[in-house]
Design a protein around this motif. Structure first.
Motif, PDB file in Angstrom:
ATOM      1  N   GLU A 241       0.812  -1.215   0.000  1.00 38.58           N
ATOM      2  CA  GLU A 241       0.000   0.000   0.000  1.00 38.58           C
ATOM      3  C   GLU A 241       0.850   1.271   0.000  1.00 38.58           C
ATOM      4  OE1 GLU A 241      -3.250  -0.099  -0.468  1.00 38.58           O
ATOM      5  OE2 GLU A 241      -3.012  -2.274  -0.572  1.00 38.58           O
ATOM      6  N   GLU A 242       2.145   1.127   0.215  1.00 39.29           N
ATOM      7  CA  GLU A 242       3.014   2.300   0.219  1.00 39.29           C
ATOM      8  C   GLU A 242       3.120   2.888  -1.180  1.00 39.29           C
ATOM      9  OE1 GLU A 242       6.754   1.565   2.056  1.00 39.29           O
ATOM     10  OE2 GLU A 242       5.865   0.803   3.923  1.00 39.29           O
ATOM     11  N   LEU A 243       3.262   4.191  -1.249  1.00 42.17           N
ATOM     12  CA  LEU A 243       3.194   4.908  -2.520  1.00 42.17           C
ATOM     13  C   LEU A 243       4.223   4.416  -3.526  1.00 42.17           C
ATOM     14  CD1 LEU A 243       1.851   7.216  -4.079  1.00 42.17           C
ATOM     15  CD2 LEU A 243       3.568   8.776  -3.105  1.00 42.17           C
ATOM     16  N   THR A 244       5.430   4.151  -3.084  1.00 43.65           N
ATOM     17  CA  THR A 244       6.484   3.763  -4.021  1.00 43.65           C
ATOM     18  C   THR A 244       6.358   2.328  -4.508  1.00 43.65           C
ATOM     19  OG1 THR A 244       7.933   3.176  -2.168  1.00 43.65           O
ATOM     20  CG2 THR A 244       8.125   5.417  -3.064  1.00 43.65           C
ATOM     21  N   LEU A 245       5.515   1.531  -3.861  1.00 44.28           N
ATOM     22  CA  LEU A 245       5.405   0.118  -4.212  1.00 44.28           C
ATOM     23  C   LEU A 245       4.040  -0.271  -4.748  1.00 44.28           C
ATOM     24  CD1 LEU A 245       7.234  -1.466  -1.128  1.00 44.28           C
ATOM     25  CD2 LEU A 245       8.193  -1.029  -3.394  1.00 44.28           C
ATOM     26  N   GLN A 246       3.024   0.556  -4.550  1.00 38.74           N
ATOM     27  CA  GLN A 246       1.658   0.121  -4.797  1.00 38.74           C
ATOM     28  C   GLN A 246       1.367  -0.208  -6.251  1.00 38.74           C
ATOM     29  OE1 GLN A 246      -0.742   4.377  -4.964  1.00 38.74           O
ATOM     30  NE2 GLN A 246      -0.353   3.410  -2.965  1.00 38.74           N
ATOM     31  N   HIS A 247       2.091   0.405  -7.206  1.00 40.94           N
ATOM     32  CA  HIS A 247       1.779   0.117  -8.608  1.00 40.94           C
ATOM     33  C   HIS A 247       2.316  -1.237  -9.066  1.00 40.94           C
ATOM     34  CE1 HIS A 247       5.684   2.111  -8.642  1.00 40.94           C
ATOM     35  NE2 HIS A 247       5.933   1.532  -9.794  1.00 40.94           N
ATOM     36  N   TYR A 248       3.048  -1.939  -8.200  1.00 46.72           N
ATOM     37  CA  TYR A 248       3.529  -3.287  -8.531  1.00 46.72           C
ATOM     38  C   TYR A 248       2.551  -4.372  -8.092  1.00 46.72           C
ATOM     39  CZ  TYR A 248       8.013  -0.904  -9.212  1.00 46.72           C
ATOM     40  OH  TYR A 248       9.000  -0.059  -9.637  1.00 46.72           O
ATOM     41  N   TYR A 249       1.549  -4.000  -7.330  1.00 46.04           N
ATOM     42  CA  TYR A 249       0.652  -4.990  -6.735  1.00 46.04           C
ATOM     43  C   TYR A 249      -0.805  -4.662  -7.045  1.00 46.04           C
ATOM     44  CZ  TYR A 249       4.764  -6.301  -4.013  1.00 46.04           C
ATOM     45  OH  TYR A 249       6.019  -6.712  -3.631  1.00 46.04           O
ATOM     46  N   LEU A 250      -1.626  -5.703  -6.980  1.00 46.85           N
ATOM     47  CA  LEU A 250      -3.057  -5.512  -7.075  1.00 46.85           C
ATOM     48  C   LEU A 250      -3.523  -4.773  -5.821  1.00 46.85           C
ATOM     49  CD1 LEU A 250      -5.443  -6.372  -8.961  1.00 46.85           C
ATOM     50  CD2 LEU A 250      -5.787  -8.293  -7.402  1.00 46.85           C
ATOM     51  N   LYS A 251      -4.421  -3.813  -5.972  1.00 47.30           N
ATOM     52  CA  LYS A 251      -4.836  -3.005  -4.820  1.00 47.30           C
ATOM     53  C   LYS A 251      -5.371  -3.865  -3.693  1.00 47.30           C
ATOM     54  CE  LYS A 251      -5.679   1.514  -6.868  1.00 47.30           C
ATOM     55  NZ  LYS A 251      -6.679   2.605  -7.061  1.00 47.30           N
ATOM     56  N   SER A 252      -6.263  -4.792  -4.022  1.00 46.44           N
ATOM     57  CA  SER A 252      -6.720  -5.752  -3.023  1.00 46.44           C
ATOM     58  C   SER A 252      -5.815  -6.956  -3.134  1.00 46.44           C
ATOM     59  CB  SER A 252      -8.176  -6.149  -3.275  1.00 46.44           C
ATOM     60  OG  SER A 252      -8.584  -7.118  -2.349  1.00 46.44           O
ATOM     61  N   ASN A 253      -4.759  -6.988  -2.356  1.00 50.58           N
ATOM     62  CA  ASN A 253      -3.654  -7.918  -2.539  1.00 50.58           C
ATOM     63  C   ASN A 253      -3.960  -9.345  -2.125  1.00 50.58           C
ATOM     64  OD1 ASN A 253      -0.936  -8.231  -3.371  1.00 50.58           O
ATOM     65  ND2 ASN A 253      -0.288  -8.367  -1.238  1.00 50.58           N
ATOM     66  N   THR A 254      -5.201  -9.608  -1.712  1.00 48.71           N
ATOM     67  CA  THR A 254      -5.495 -10.909  -1.137  1.00 48.71           C
ATOM     68  C   THR A 254      -5.589 -12.018  -2.165  1.00 48.71           C
ATOM     69  OG1 THR A 254      -7.862 -10.473  -1.263  1.00 48.71           O
ATOM     70  CG2 THR A 254      -6.751  -9.878   0.775  1.00 48.71           C
ATOM     71  N   LYS A 255      -5.801 -11.712  -3.434  1.00 50.91           N
ATOM     72  CA  LYS A 255      -6.023 -12.762  -4.417  1.00 50.91           C
ATOM     73  C   LYS A 255      -4.737 -13.285  -5.037  1.00 50.91           C
ATOM     74  CE  LYS A 255      -9.336 -14.207  -6.048  1.00 50.91           C
ATOM     75  NZ  LYS A 255     -10.021 -15.462  -5.740  1.00 50.91           N
ATOM     76  N   LEU A 256      -3.610 -12.573  -4.850  1.00 48.47           N
ATOM     77  CA  LEU A 256      -2.369 -13.038  -5.435  1.00 48.47           C
ATOM     78  C   LEU A 256      -1.642 -13.874  -4.404  1.00 48.47           C
ATOM     79  CD1 LEU A 256      -0.621 -13.030  -7.871  1.00 48.47           C
ATOM     80  CD2 LEU A 256       0.444 -10.903  -7.112  1.00 48.47           C
TER      81      LEU A 256
END
Length: 278
Positions: A241-256
């Protein structure tokens, strides 16, 4: 191999018959004992088979046609075709294993699949290594992000990453006495970041051994440390959820989800996968 699912629906009706092509459809479609209608996860399973087929030039993860249905029902797959020059394609294997999970609710969503590092360009991989290194540069060894990064790190750095780089780069890095820890993932990421930042200031022989940025440069490191990308991606996802990392992950990170390697999270993803290898 797929069927249209209306926006307002969460599952498919089985009244119109079996979904998909035999040998490519999910176990819940084949199992008459399951009393629930299949969801769009059946297409994720089929796509996982297709991914493997494409990457291996025509092989099927569940074997020969006459055995495919039985192997799908038993959850027995074989991904040995992803071995390249005696090295497993770690990133592709991780994604396909998730997609072939026997339990449909444990398969990733289509959005999660597309966020997986398997689909990252070499440029994006380099940006990720740099952003993570920048994020952790001032973190203490007992901090949670460093503990997650270094957990299982010996396999990533192959015990001593300095021993697995070319002599010319090792000599260049050793000019800064004490700057790098040879058994640390954090230190390896720092070396990648620093050599990227100071690439044009580096001696010509160092530039030649690393190759052009980003493609040759990234391949130089990931070919020597094939676990580095996936390991780092999973280690820092708690901070997605951190600004510098969030574009690498799905926003709702539970499915990955990761099925078999390190960094379990305190939720249902820590349970042992039911899918078995042949």
């Amino acid at each position: 191999m797929s069927k249209q699912l209306a926006d307002s629906r969460q599952s498919y009706s089985m009244r119109s018959g079996a979904l998909g092509t035999m040998g490519w459809n999910a176990p819940e479609v084949l199992d008459d004992s399951r009393k629930v209608n299949p969801t769009s996860a059946v297409d994720i399973f089929s796509a996982g088979c297709v991914f493997y087929y494409v990457l291996t030039g025509g092989k099927h993860p569940f074997g020969e046609p006459y055995r495919q249905t039985a192997n799908i029902m038993d959850g027995k797959y074989n991904l040995n075709g992803l071995q390249k020059d005696k090295h497993e394609d770690i990133v592709a294997t991780d994604l396909i294993e998730q997609m072939l999970n026997m339990e449909p609710q444990r398969r990733p969503s289509a959005e999660s699949v597309l966020k997986h590092p398997f689909f990252w360009s070499l440029e994006k991989q380099l940006m990720f290594f740099q952003d993570v290194s920048d994020r952790i540069v001032n973190e203490t060894l007992d901090g949670p992000i460093i503990q997650q990064l270094e957990s299982g790190g010996q396999e990533v750095v192959r015990n001593n990453w300095m021993e697995h780089i070319t002599a010319v780069l090792r000599k260049d890095l050793e000019l800064r006495k004490g700057a790098y820890e040879e058994g640390s993932v954090k230190s390896l990421l720092r070396a990648i970041r620093n050599k990227k930042h100071h690439y044009h200031d580096s001696p010509k022989e160092v530039q030649e051994t690393l190759g052009s940025i980003p493609d040759d440069f990234v391949s130089y490191f990931t070919s020597r440390f094939p676990h580095l990308l996936l390991h780092t991606f999973l280690a820092v996802r708690s901070f997605a959820e951190e600004l510098t990392l969030q574009h690498y992950y799905l926003k709702s990170n539970t499915k990955l989800r990761r099925q078999k390697r390190t960094h379990p999270e305190p939720d249902v993803t820590t349970t042992k996968p039911t899918t078995k290898k042949m």
